[in-house]
Motif scaffolding. Structure first.
Motif, PDB file in Angstrom:
ATOM      1  N   TYR A 135       0.834  -1.211   0.000  1.00  0.00           N
ATOM      2  CA  TYR A 135       0.000   0.000   0.000  1.00  0.00           C
ATOM      3  C   TYR A 135       0.865   1.255   0.000  1.00  0.00           C
ATOM      4  O   TYR A 135       0.635   2.184  -0.766  1.00  0.00           O
ATOM      5  CB  TYR A 135      -0.944  -0.002   1.204  1.00  0.00           C
ATOM      6  CG  TYR A 135      -1.849   1.195   1.223  1.00  0.00           C
ATOM      7  CD1 TYR A 135      -3.000   1.222   0.447  1.00  0.00           C
ATOM      8  CD2 TYR A 135      -1.541   2.311   1.996  1.00  0.00           C
ATOM      9  CE1 TYR A 135      -3.825   2.332   0.440  1.00  0.00           C
ATOM     10  CE2 TYR A 135      -2.365   3.421   1.994  1.00  0.00           C
ATOM     11  CZ  TYR A 135      -3.502   3.428   1.213  1.00  0.00           C
ATOM     12  OH  TYR A 135      -4.304   4.528   1.199  1.00  0.00           O
ATOM     13  N   LEU A 157       2.347   1.730  -3.512  1.00  0.00           N
ATOM     14  CA  LEU A 157       1.478   1.840  -4.677  1.00  0.00           C
ATOM     15  C   LEU A 157       0.276   2.781  -4.547  1.00  0.00           C
ATOM     16  O   LEU A 157      -0.318   3.139  -5.556  1.00  0.00           O
ATOM     17  CB  LEU A 157       0.959   0.455  -5.068  1.00  0.00           C
ATOM     18  CG  LEU A 157       1.996  -0.621  -5.374  1.00  0.00           C
ATOM     19  CD1 LEU A 157       1.316  -1.932  -5.726  1.00  0.00           C
ATOM     20  CD2 LEU A 157       2.926  -0.170  -6.483  1.00  0.00           C
ATOM     21  N   ALA A 158      -0.093   3.160  -3.341  1.00  0.00           N
ATOM     22  CA  ALA A 158      -1.286   3.993  -3.175  1.00  0.00           C
ATOM     23  C   ALA A 158      -1.035   5.417  -3.644  1.00  0.00           C
ATOM     24  O   ALA A 158       0.003   6.001  -3.363  1.00  0.00           O
ATOM     25  CB  ALA A 158      -1.723   3.998  -1.714  1.00  0.00           C
ATOM     26  N   THR A 159      -2.004   5.952  -4.359  1.00  0.00           N
ATOM     27  CA  THR A 159      -1.906   7.332  -4.823  1.00  0.00           C
ATOM     28  C   THR A 159      -2.522   8.269  -3.794  1.00  0.00           C
ATOM     29  O   THR A 159      -3.239   7.838  -2.889  1.00  0.00           O
ATOM     30  CB  THR A 159      -2.633   7.505  -6.169  1.00  0.00           C
ATOM     31  OG1 THR A 159      -4.021   7.197  -5.999  1.00  0.00           O
ATOM     32  CG2 THR A 159      -2.021   6.636  -7.251  1.00  0.00           C
ATOM     33  N   LYS A 189      -5.863  11.969  -6.278  1.00  0.00           N
ATOM     34  CA  LYS A 189      -5.781  11.124  -7.470  1.00  0.00           C
ATOM     35  C   LYS A 189      -6.595   9.845  -7.297  1.00  0.00           C
ATOM     36  O   LYS A 189      -6.403   8.884  -8.010  1.00  0.00           O
ATOM     37  CB  LYS A 189      -4.322  10.796  -7.773  1.00  0.00           C
ATOM     38  CG  LYS A 189      -3.521  12.027  -8.131  1.00  0.00           C
ATOM     39  CD  LYS A 189      -2.095  11.687  -8.471  1.00  0.00           C
ATOM     40  CE  LYS A 189      -1.399  12.980  -8.860  1.00  0.00           C
ATOM     41  NZ  LYS A 189      -0.123  13.138  -8.272  1.00  0.00           N
ATOM     42  N   ALA A 243      -6.220   5.268  -4.992  1.00  0.00           N
ATOM     43  CA  ALA A 243      -6.258   3.901  -5.513  1.00  0.00           C
ATOM     44  C   ALA A 243      -4.838   3.387  -5.690  1.00  0.00           C
ATOM     45  O   ALA A 243      -3.873   4.157  -5.659  1.00  0.00           O
ATOM     46  CB  ALA A 243      -6.982   3.890  -6.858  1.00  0.00           C
ATOM     47  N   LEU A 244      -4.698   2.088  -5.872  1.00  0.00           N
ATOM     48  CA  LEU A 244      -3.382   1.515  -6.110  1.00  0.00           C
ATOM     49  C   LEU A 244      -2.977   1.736  -7.568  1.00  0.00           C
ATOM     50  O   LEU A 244      -3.747   1.479  -8.479  1.00  0.00           O
ATOM     51  CB  LEU A 244      -3.377   0.026  -5.787  1.00  0.00           C
ATOM     52  CG  LEU A 244      -3.660  -0.341  -4.328  1.00  0.00           C
ATOM     53  CD1 LEU A 244      -3.579  -1.839  -4.141  1.00  0.00           C
ATOM     54  CD2 LEU A 244      -2.713   0.369  -3.391  1.00  0.00           C
ATOM     55  N   ASP A 245      -1.762   2.229  -7.752  1.00  0.00           N
ATOM     56  CA  ASP A 245      -1.220   2.455  -9.093  1.00  0.00           C
ATOM     57  C   ASP A 245      -0.150   1.403  -9.328  1.00  0.00           C
ATOM     58  O   ASP A 245       0.961   1.502  -8.808  1.00  0.00           O
ATOM     59  CB  ASP A 245      -0.631   3.861  -9.207  1.00  0.00           C
ATOM     60  CG  ASP A 245      -0.089   4.164 -10.584  1.00  0.00           C
ATOM     61  OD1 ASP A 245      -0.011   3.249 -11.435  1.00  0.00           O
ATOM     62  OD2 ASP A 245       0.272   5.330 -10.825  1.00  0.00           O
ATOM     63  N   TYR A 246      -0.459   0.396 -10.121  1.00  0.00           N
ATOM     64  CA  TYR A 246       0.457  -0.713 -10.343  1.00  0.00           C
ATOM     65  C   TYR A 246       1.583  -0.366 -11.312  1.00  0.00           C
ATOM     66  O   TYR A 246       2.444  -1.177 -11.574  1.00  0.00           O
ATOM     67  CB  TYR A 246      -0.316  -1.945 -10.829  1.00  0.00           C
ATOM     68  CG  TYR A 246      -1.248  -2.450  -9.763  1.00  0.00           C
ATOM     69  CD1 TYR A 246      -0.772  -3.176  -8.682  1.00  0.00           C
ATOM     70  CD2 TYR A 246      -2.611  -2.163  -9.823  1.00  0.00           C
ATOM     71  CE1 TYR A 246      -1.615  -3.633  -7.691  1.00  0.00           C
ATOM     72  CE2 TYR A 246      -3.475  -2.611  -8.822  1.00  0.00           C
ATOM     73  CZ  TYR A 246      -2.973  -3.348  -7.761  1.00  0.00           C
ATOM     74  OH  TYR A 246      -3.816  -3.780  -6.765  1.00  0.00           O
ATOM     75  N   ASN A 247       1.591   0.854 -11.845  1.00  0.00           N
ATOM     76  CA  ASN A 247       2.640   1.285 -12.757  1.00  0.00           C
ATOM     77  C   ASN A 247       3.783   1.976 -12.027  1.00  0.00           C
ATOM     78  O   ASN A 247       4.767   2.378 -12.649  1.00  0.00           O
ATOM     79  CB  ASN A 247       2.073   2.221 -13.814  1.00  0.00           C
ATOM     80  CG  ASN A 247       1.091   1.511 -14.697  1.00  0.00           C
ATOM     81  OD1 ASN A 247       1.357   0.422 -15.183  1.00  0.00           O
ATOM     82  ND2 ASN A 247      -0.069   2.107 -14.887  1.00  0.00           N
ATOM     83  N   ILE A 248       3.686   2.127 -10.710  1.00  0.00           N
ATOM     84  CA  ILE A 248       4.748   2.761  -9.924  1.00  0.00           C
ATOM     85  C   ILE A 248       5.927   1.806  -9.835  1.00  0.00           C
ATOM     86  O   ILE A 248       5.771   0.614  -9.572  1.00  0.00           O
ATOM     87  CB  ILE A 248       4.238   3.143  -8.510  1.00  0.00           C
ATOM     88  CG1 ILE A 248       3.151   4.210  -8.633  1.00  0.00           C
ATOM     89  CG2 ILE A 248       5.381   3.626  -7.638  1.00  0.00           C
ATOM     90  CD1 ILE A 248       2.495   4.570  -7.317  1.00  0.00           C
TER      91      ILE A 248
END
Length: 109
Positions: free
Chosen positions: A86, A89-91, A95, A98-103
């Motif tokens: 979390y 990956l959490a924004t 924004k 939500a979790l951003d899996y592109n980080i």
């Protein structure tokens, strides 16, 4: 207790429970990302005008620049487990929180 009509509550997070005073939440960017709350110090005057939708920190730009020079990104205490995922990956709430899996992490993965 007993200060609800004397003190405002400002946060970049969420809060729950009863709030009888002025509460301002989801300030973004968050303090942990170097947002404005990261630079606030005890004793700073913050003006809140609800009708005008105005929130202003009464500190000079020179002082804020000086504070920012000494500020550093907080270390993330969790190395493994769900909270580490979390925290990586959490924004920010602005924004969608939500979790951003592109980080990508520090290792490039």
């Amino acid at each position: 207790k007993g200060w609800h009509d004397k003190v405002a509550f400002l946060t970049d997070g969420r809060f729950s429970g009863t709030n009888k005073g002025c509460g301002v939440a989801h300030i973004a960017p968050e303090a942990a990302a170097g947002g404005p709350l990261a630079l606030v110090r005890d004793g700073d005057l913050i003006e809140i005008d609800i009708k005008k939708k105005k929130l202003e920190l009464h500190v000079s730009q020179a002082e804020l620049d000086s504070r920012y020079e000494t500020w550093s990104l907080p270390k993330k205490p969790r190395k493994k487990g769900y909270l580490s995922i979390y925290s990586k990956l959490a924004t920010s709430p602005d924004k969608g929180a939500a979790l951003d899996y592109n980080i990508v992490d520090e290792s490039g993965r």
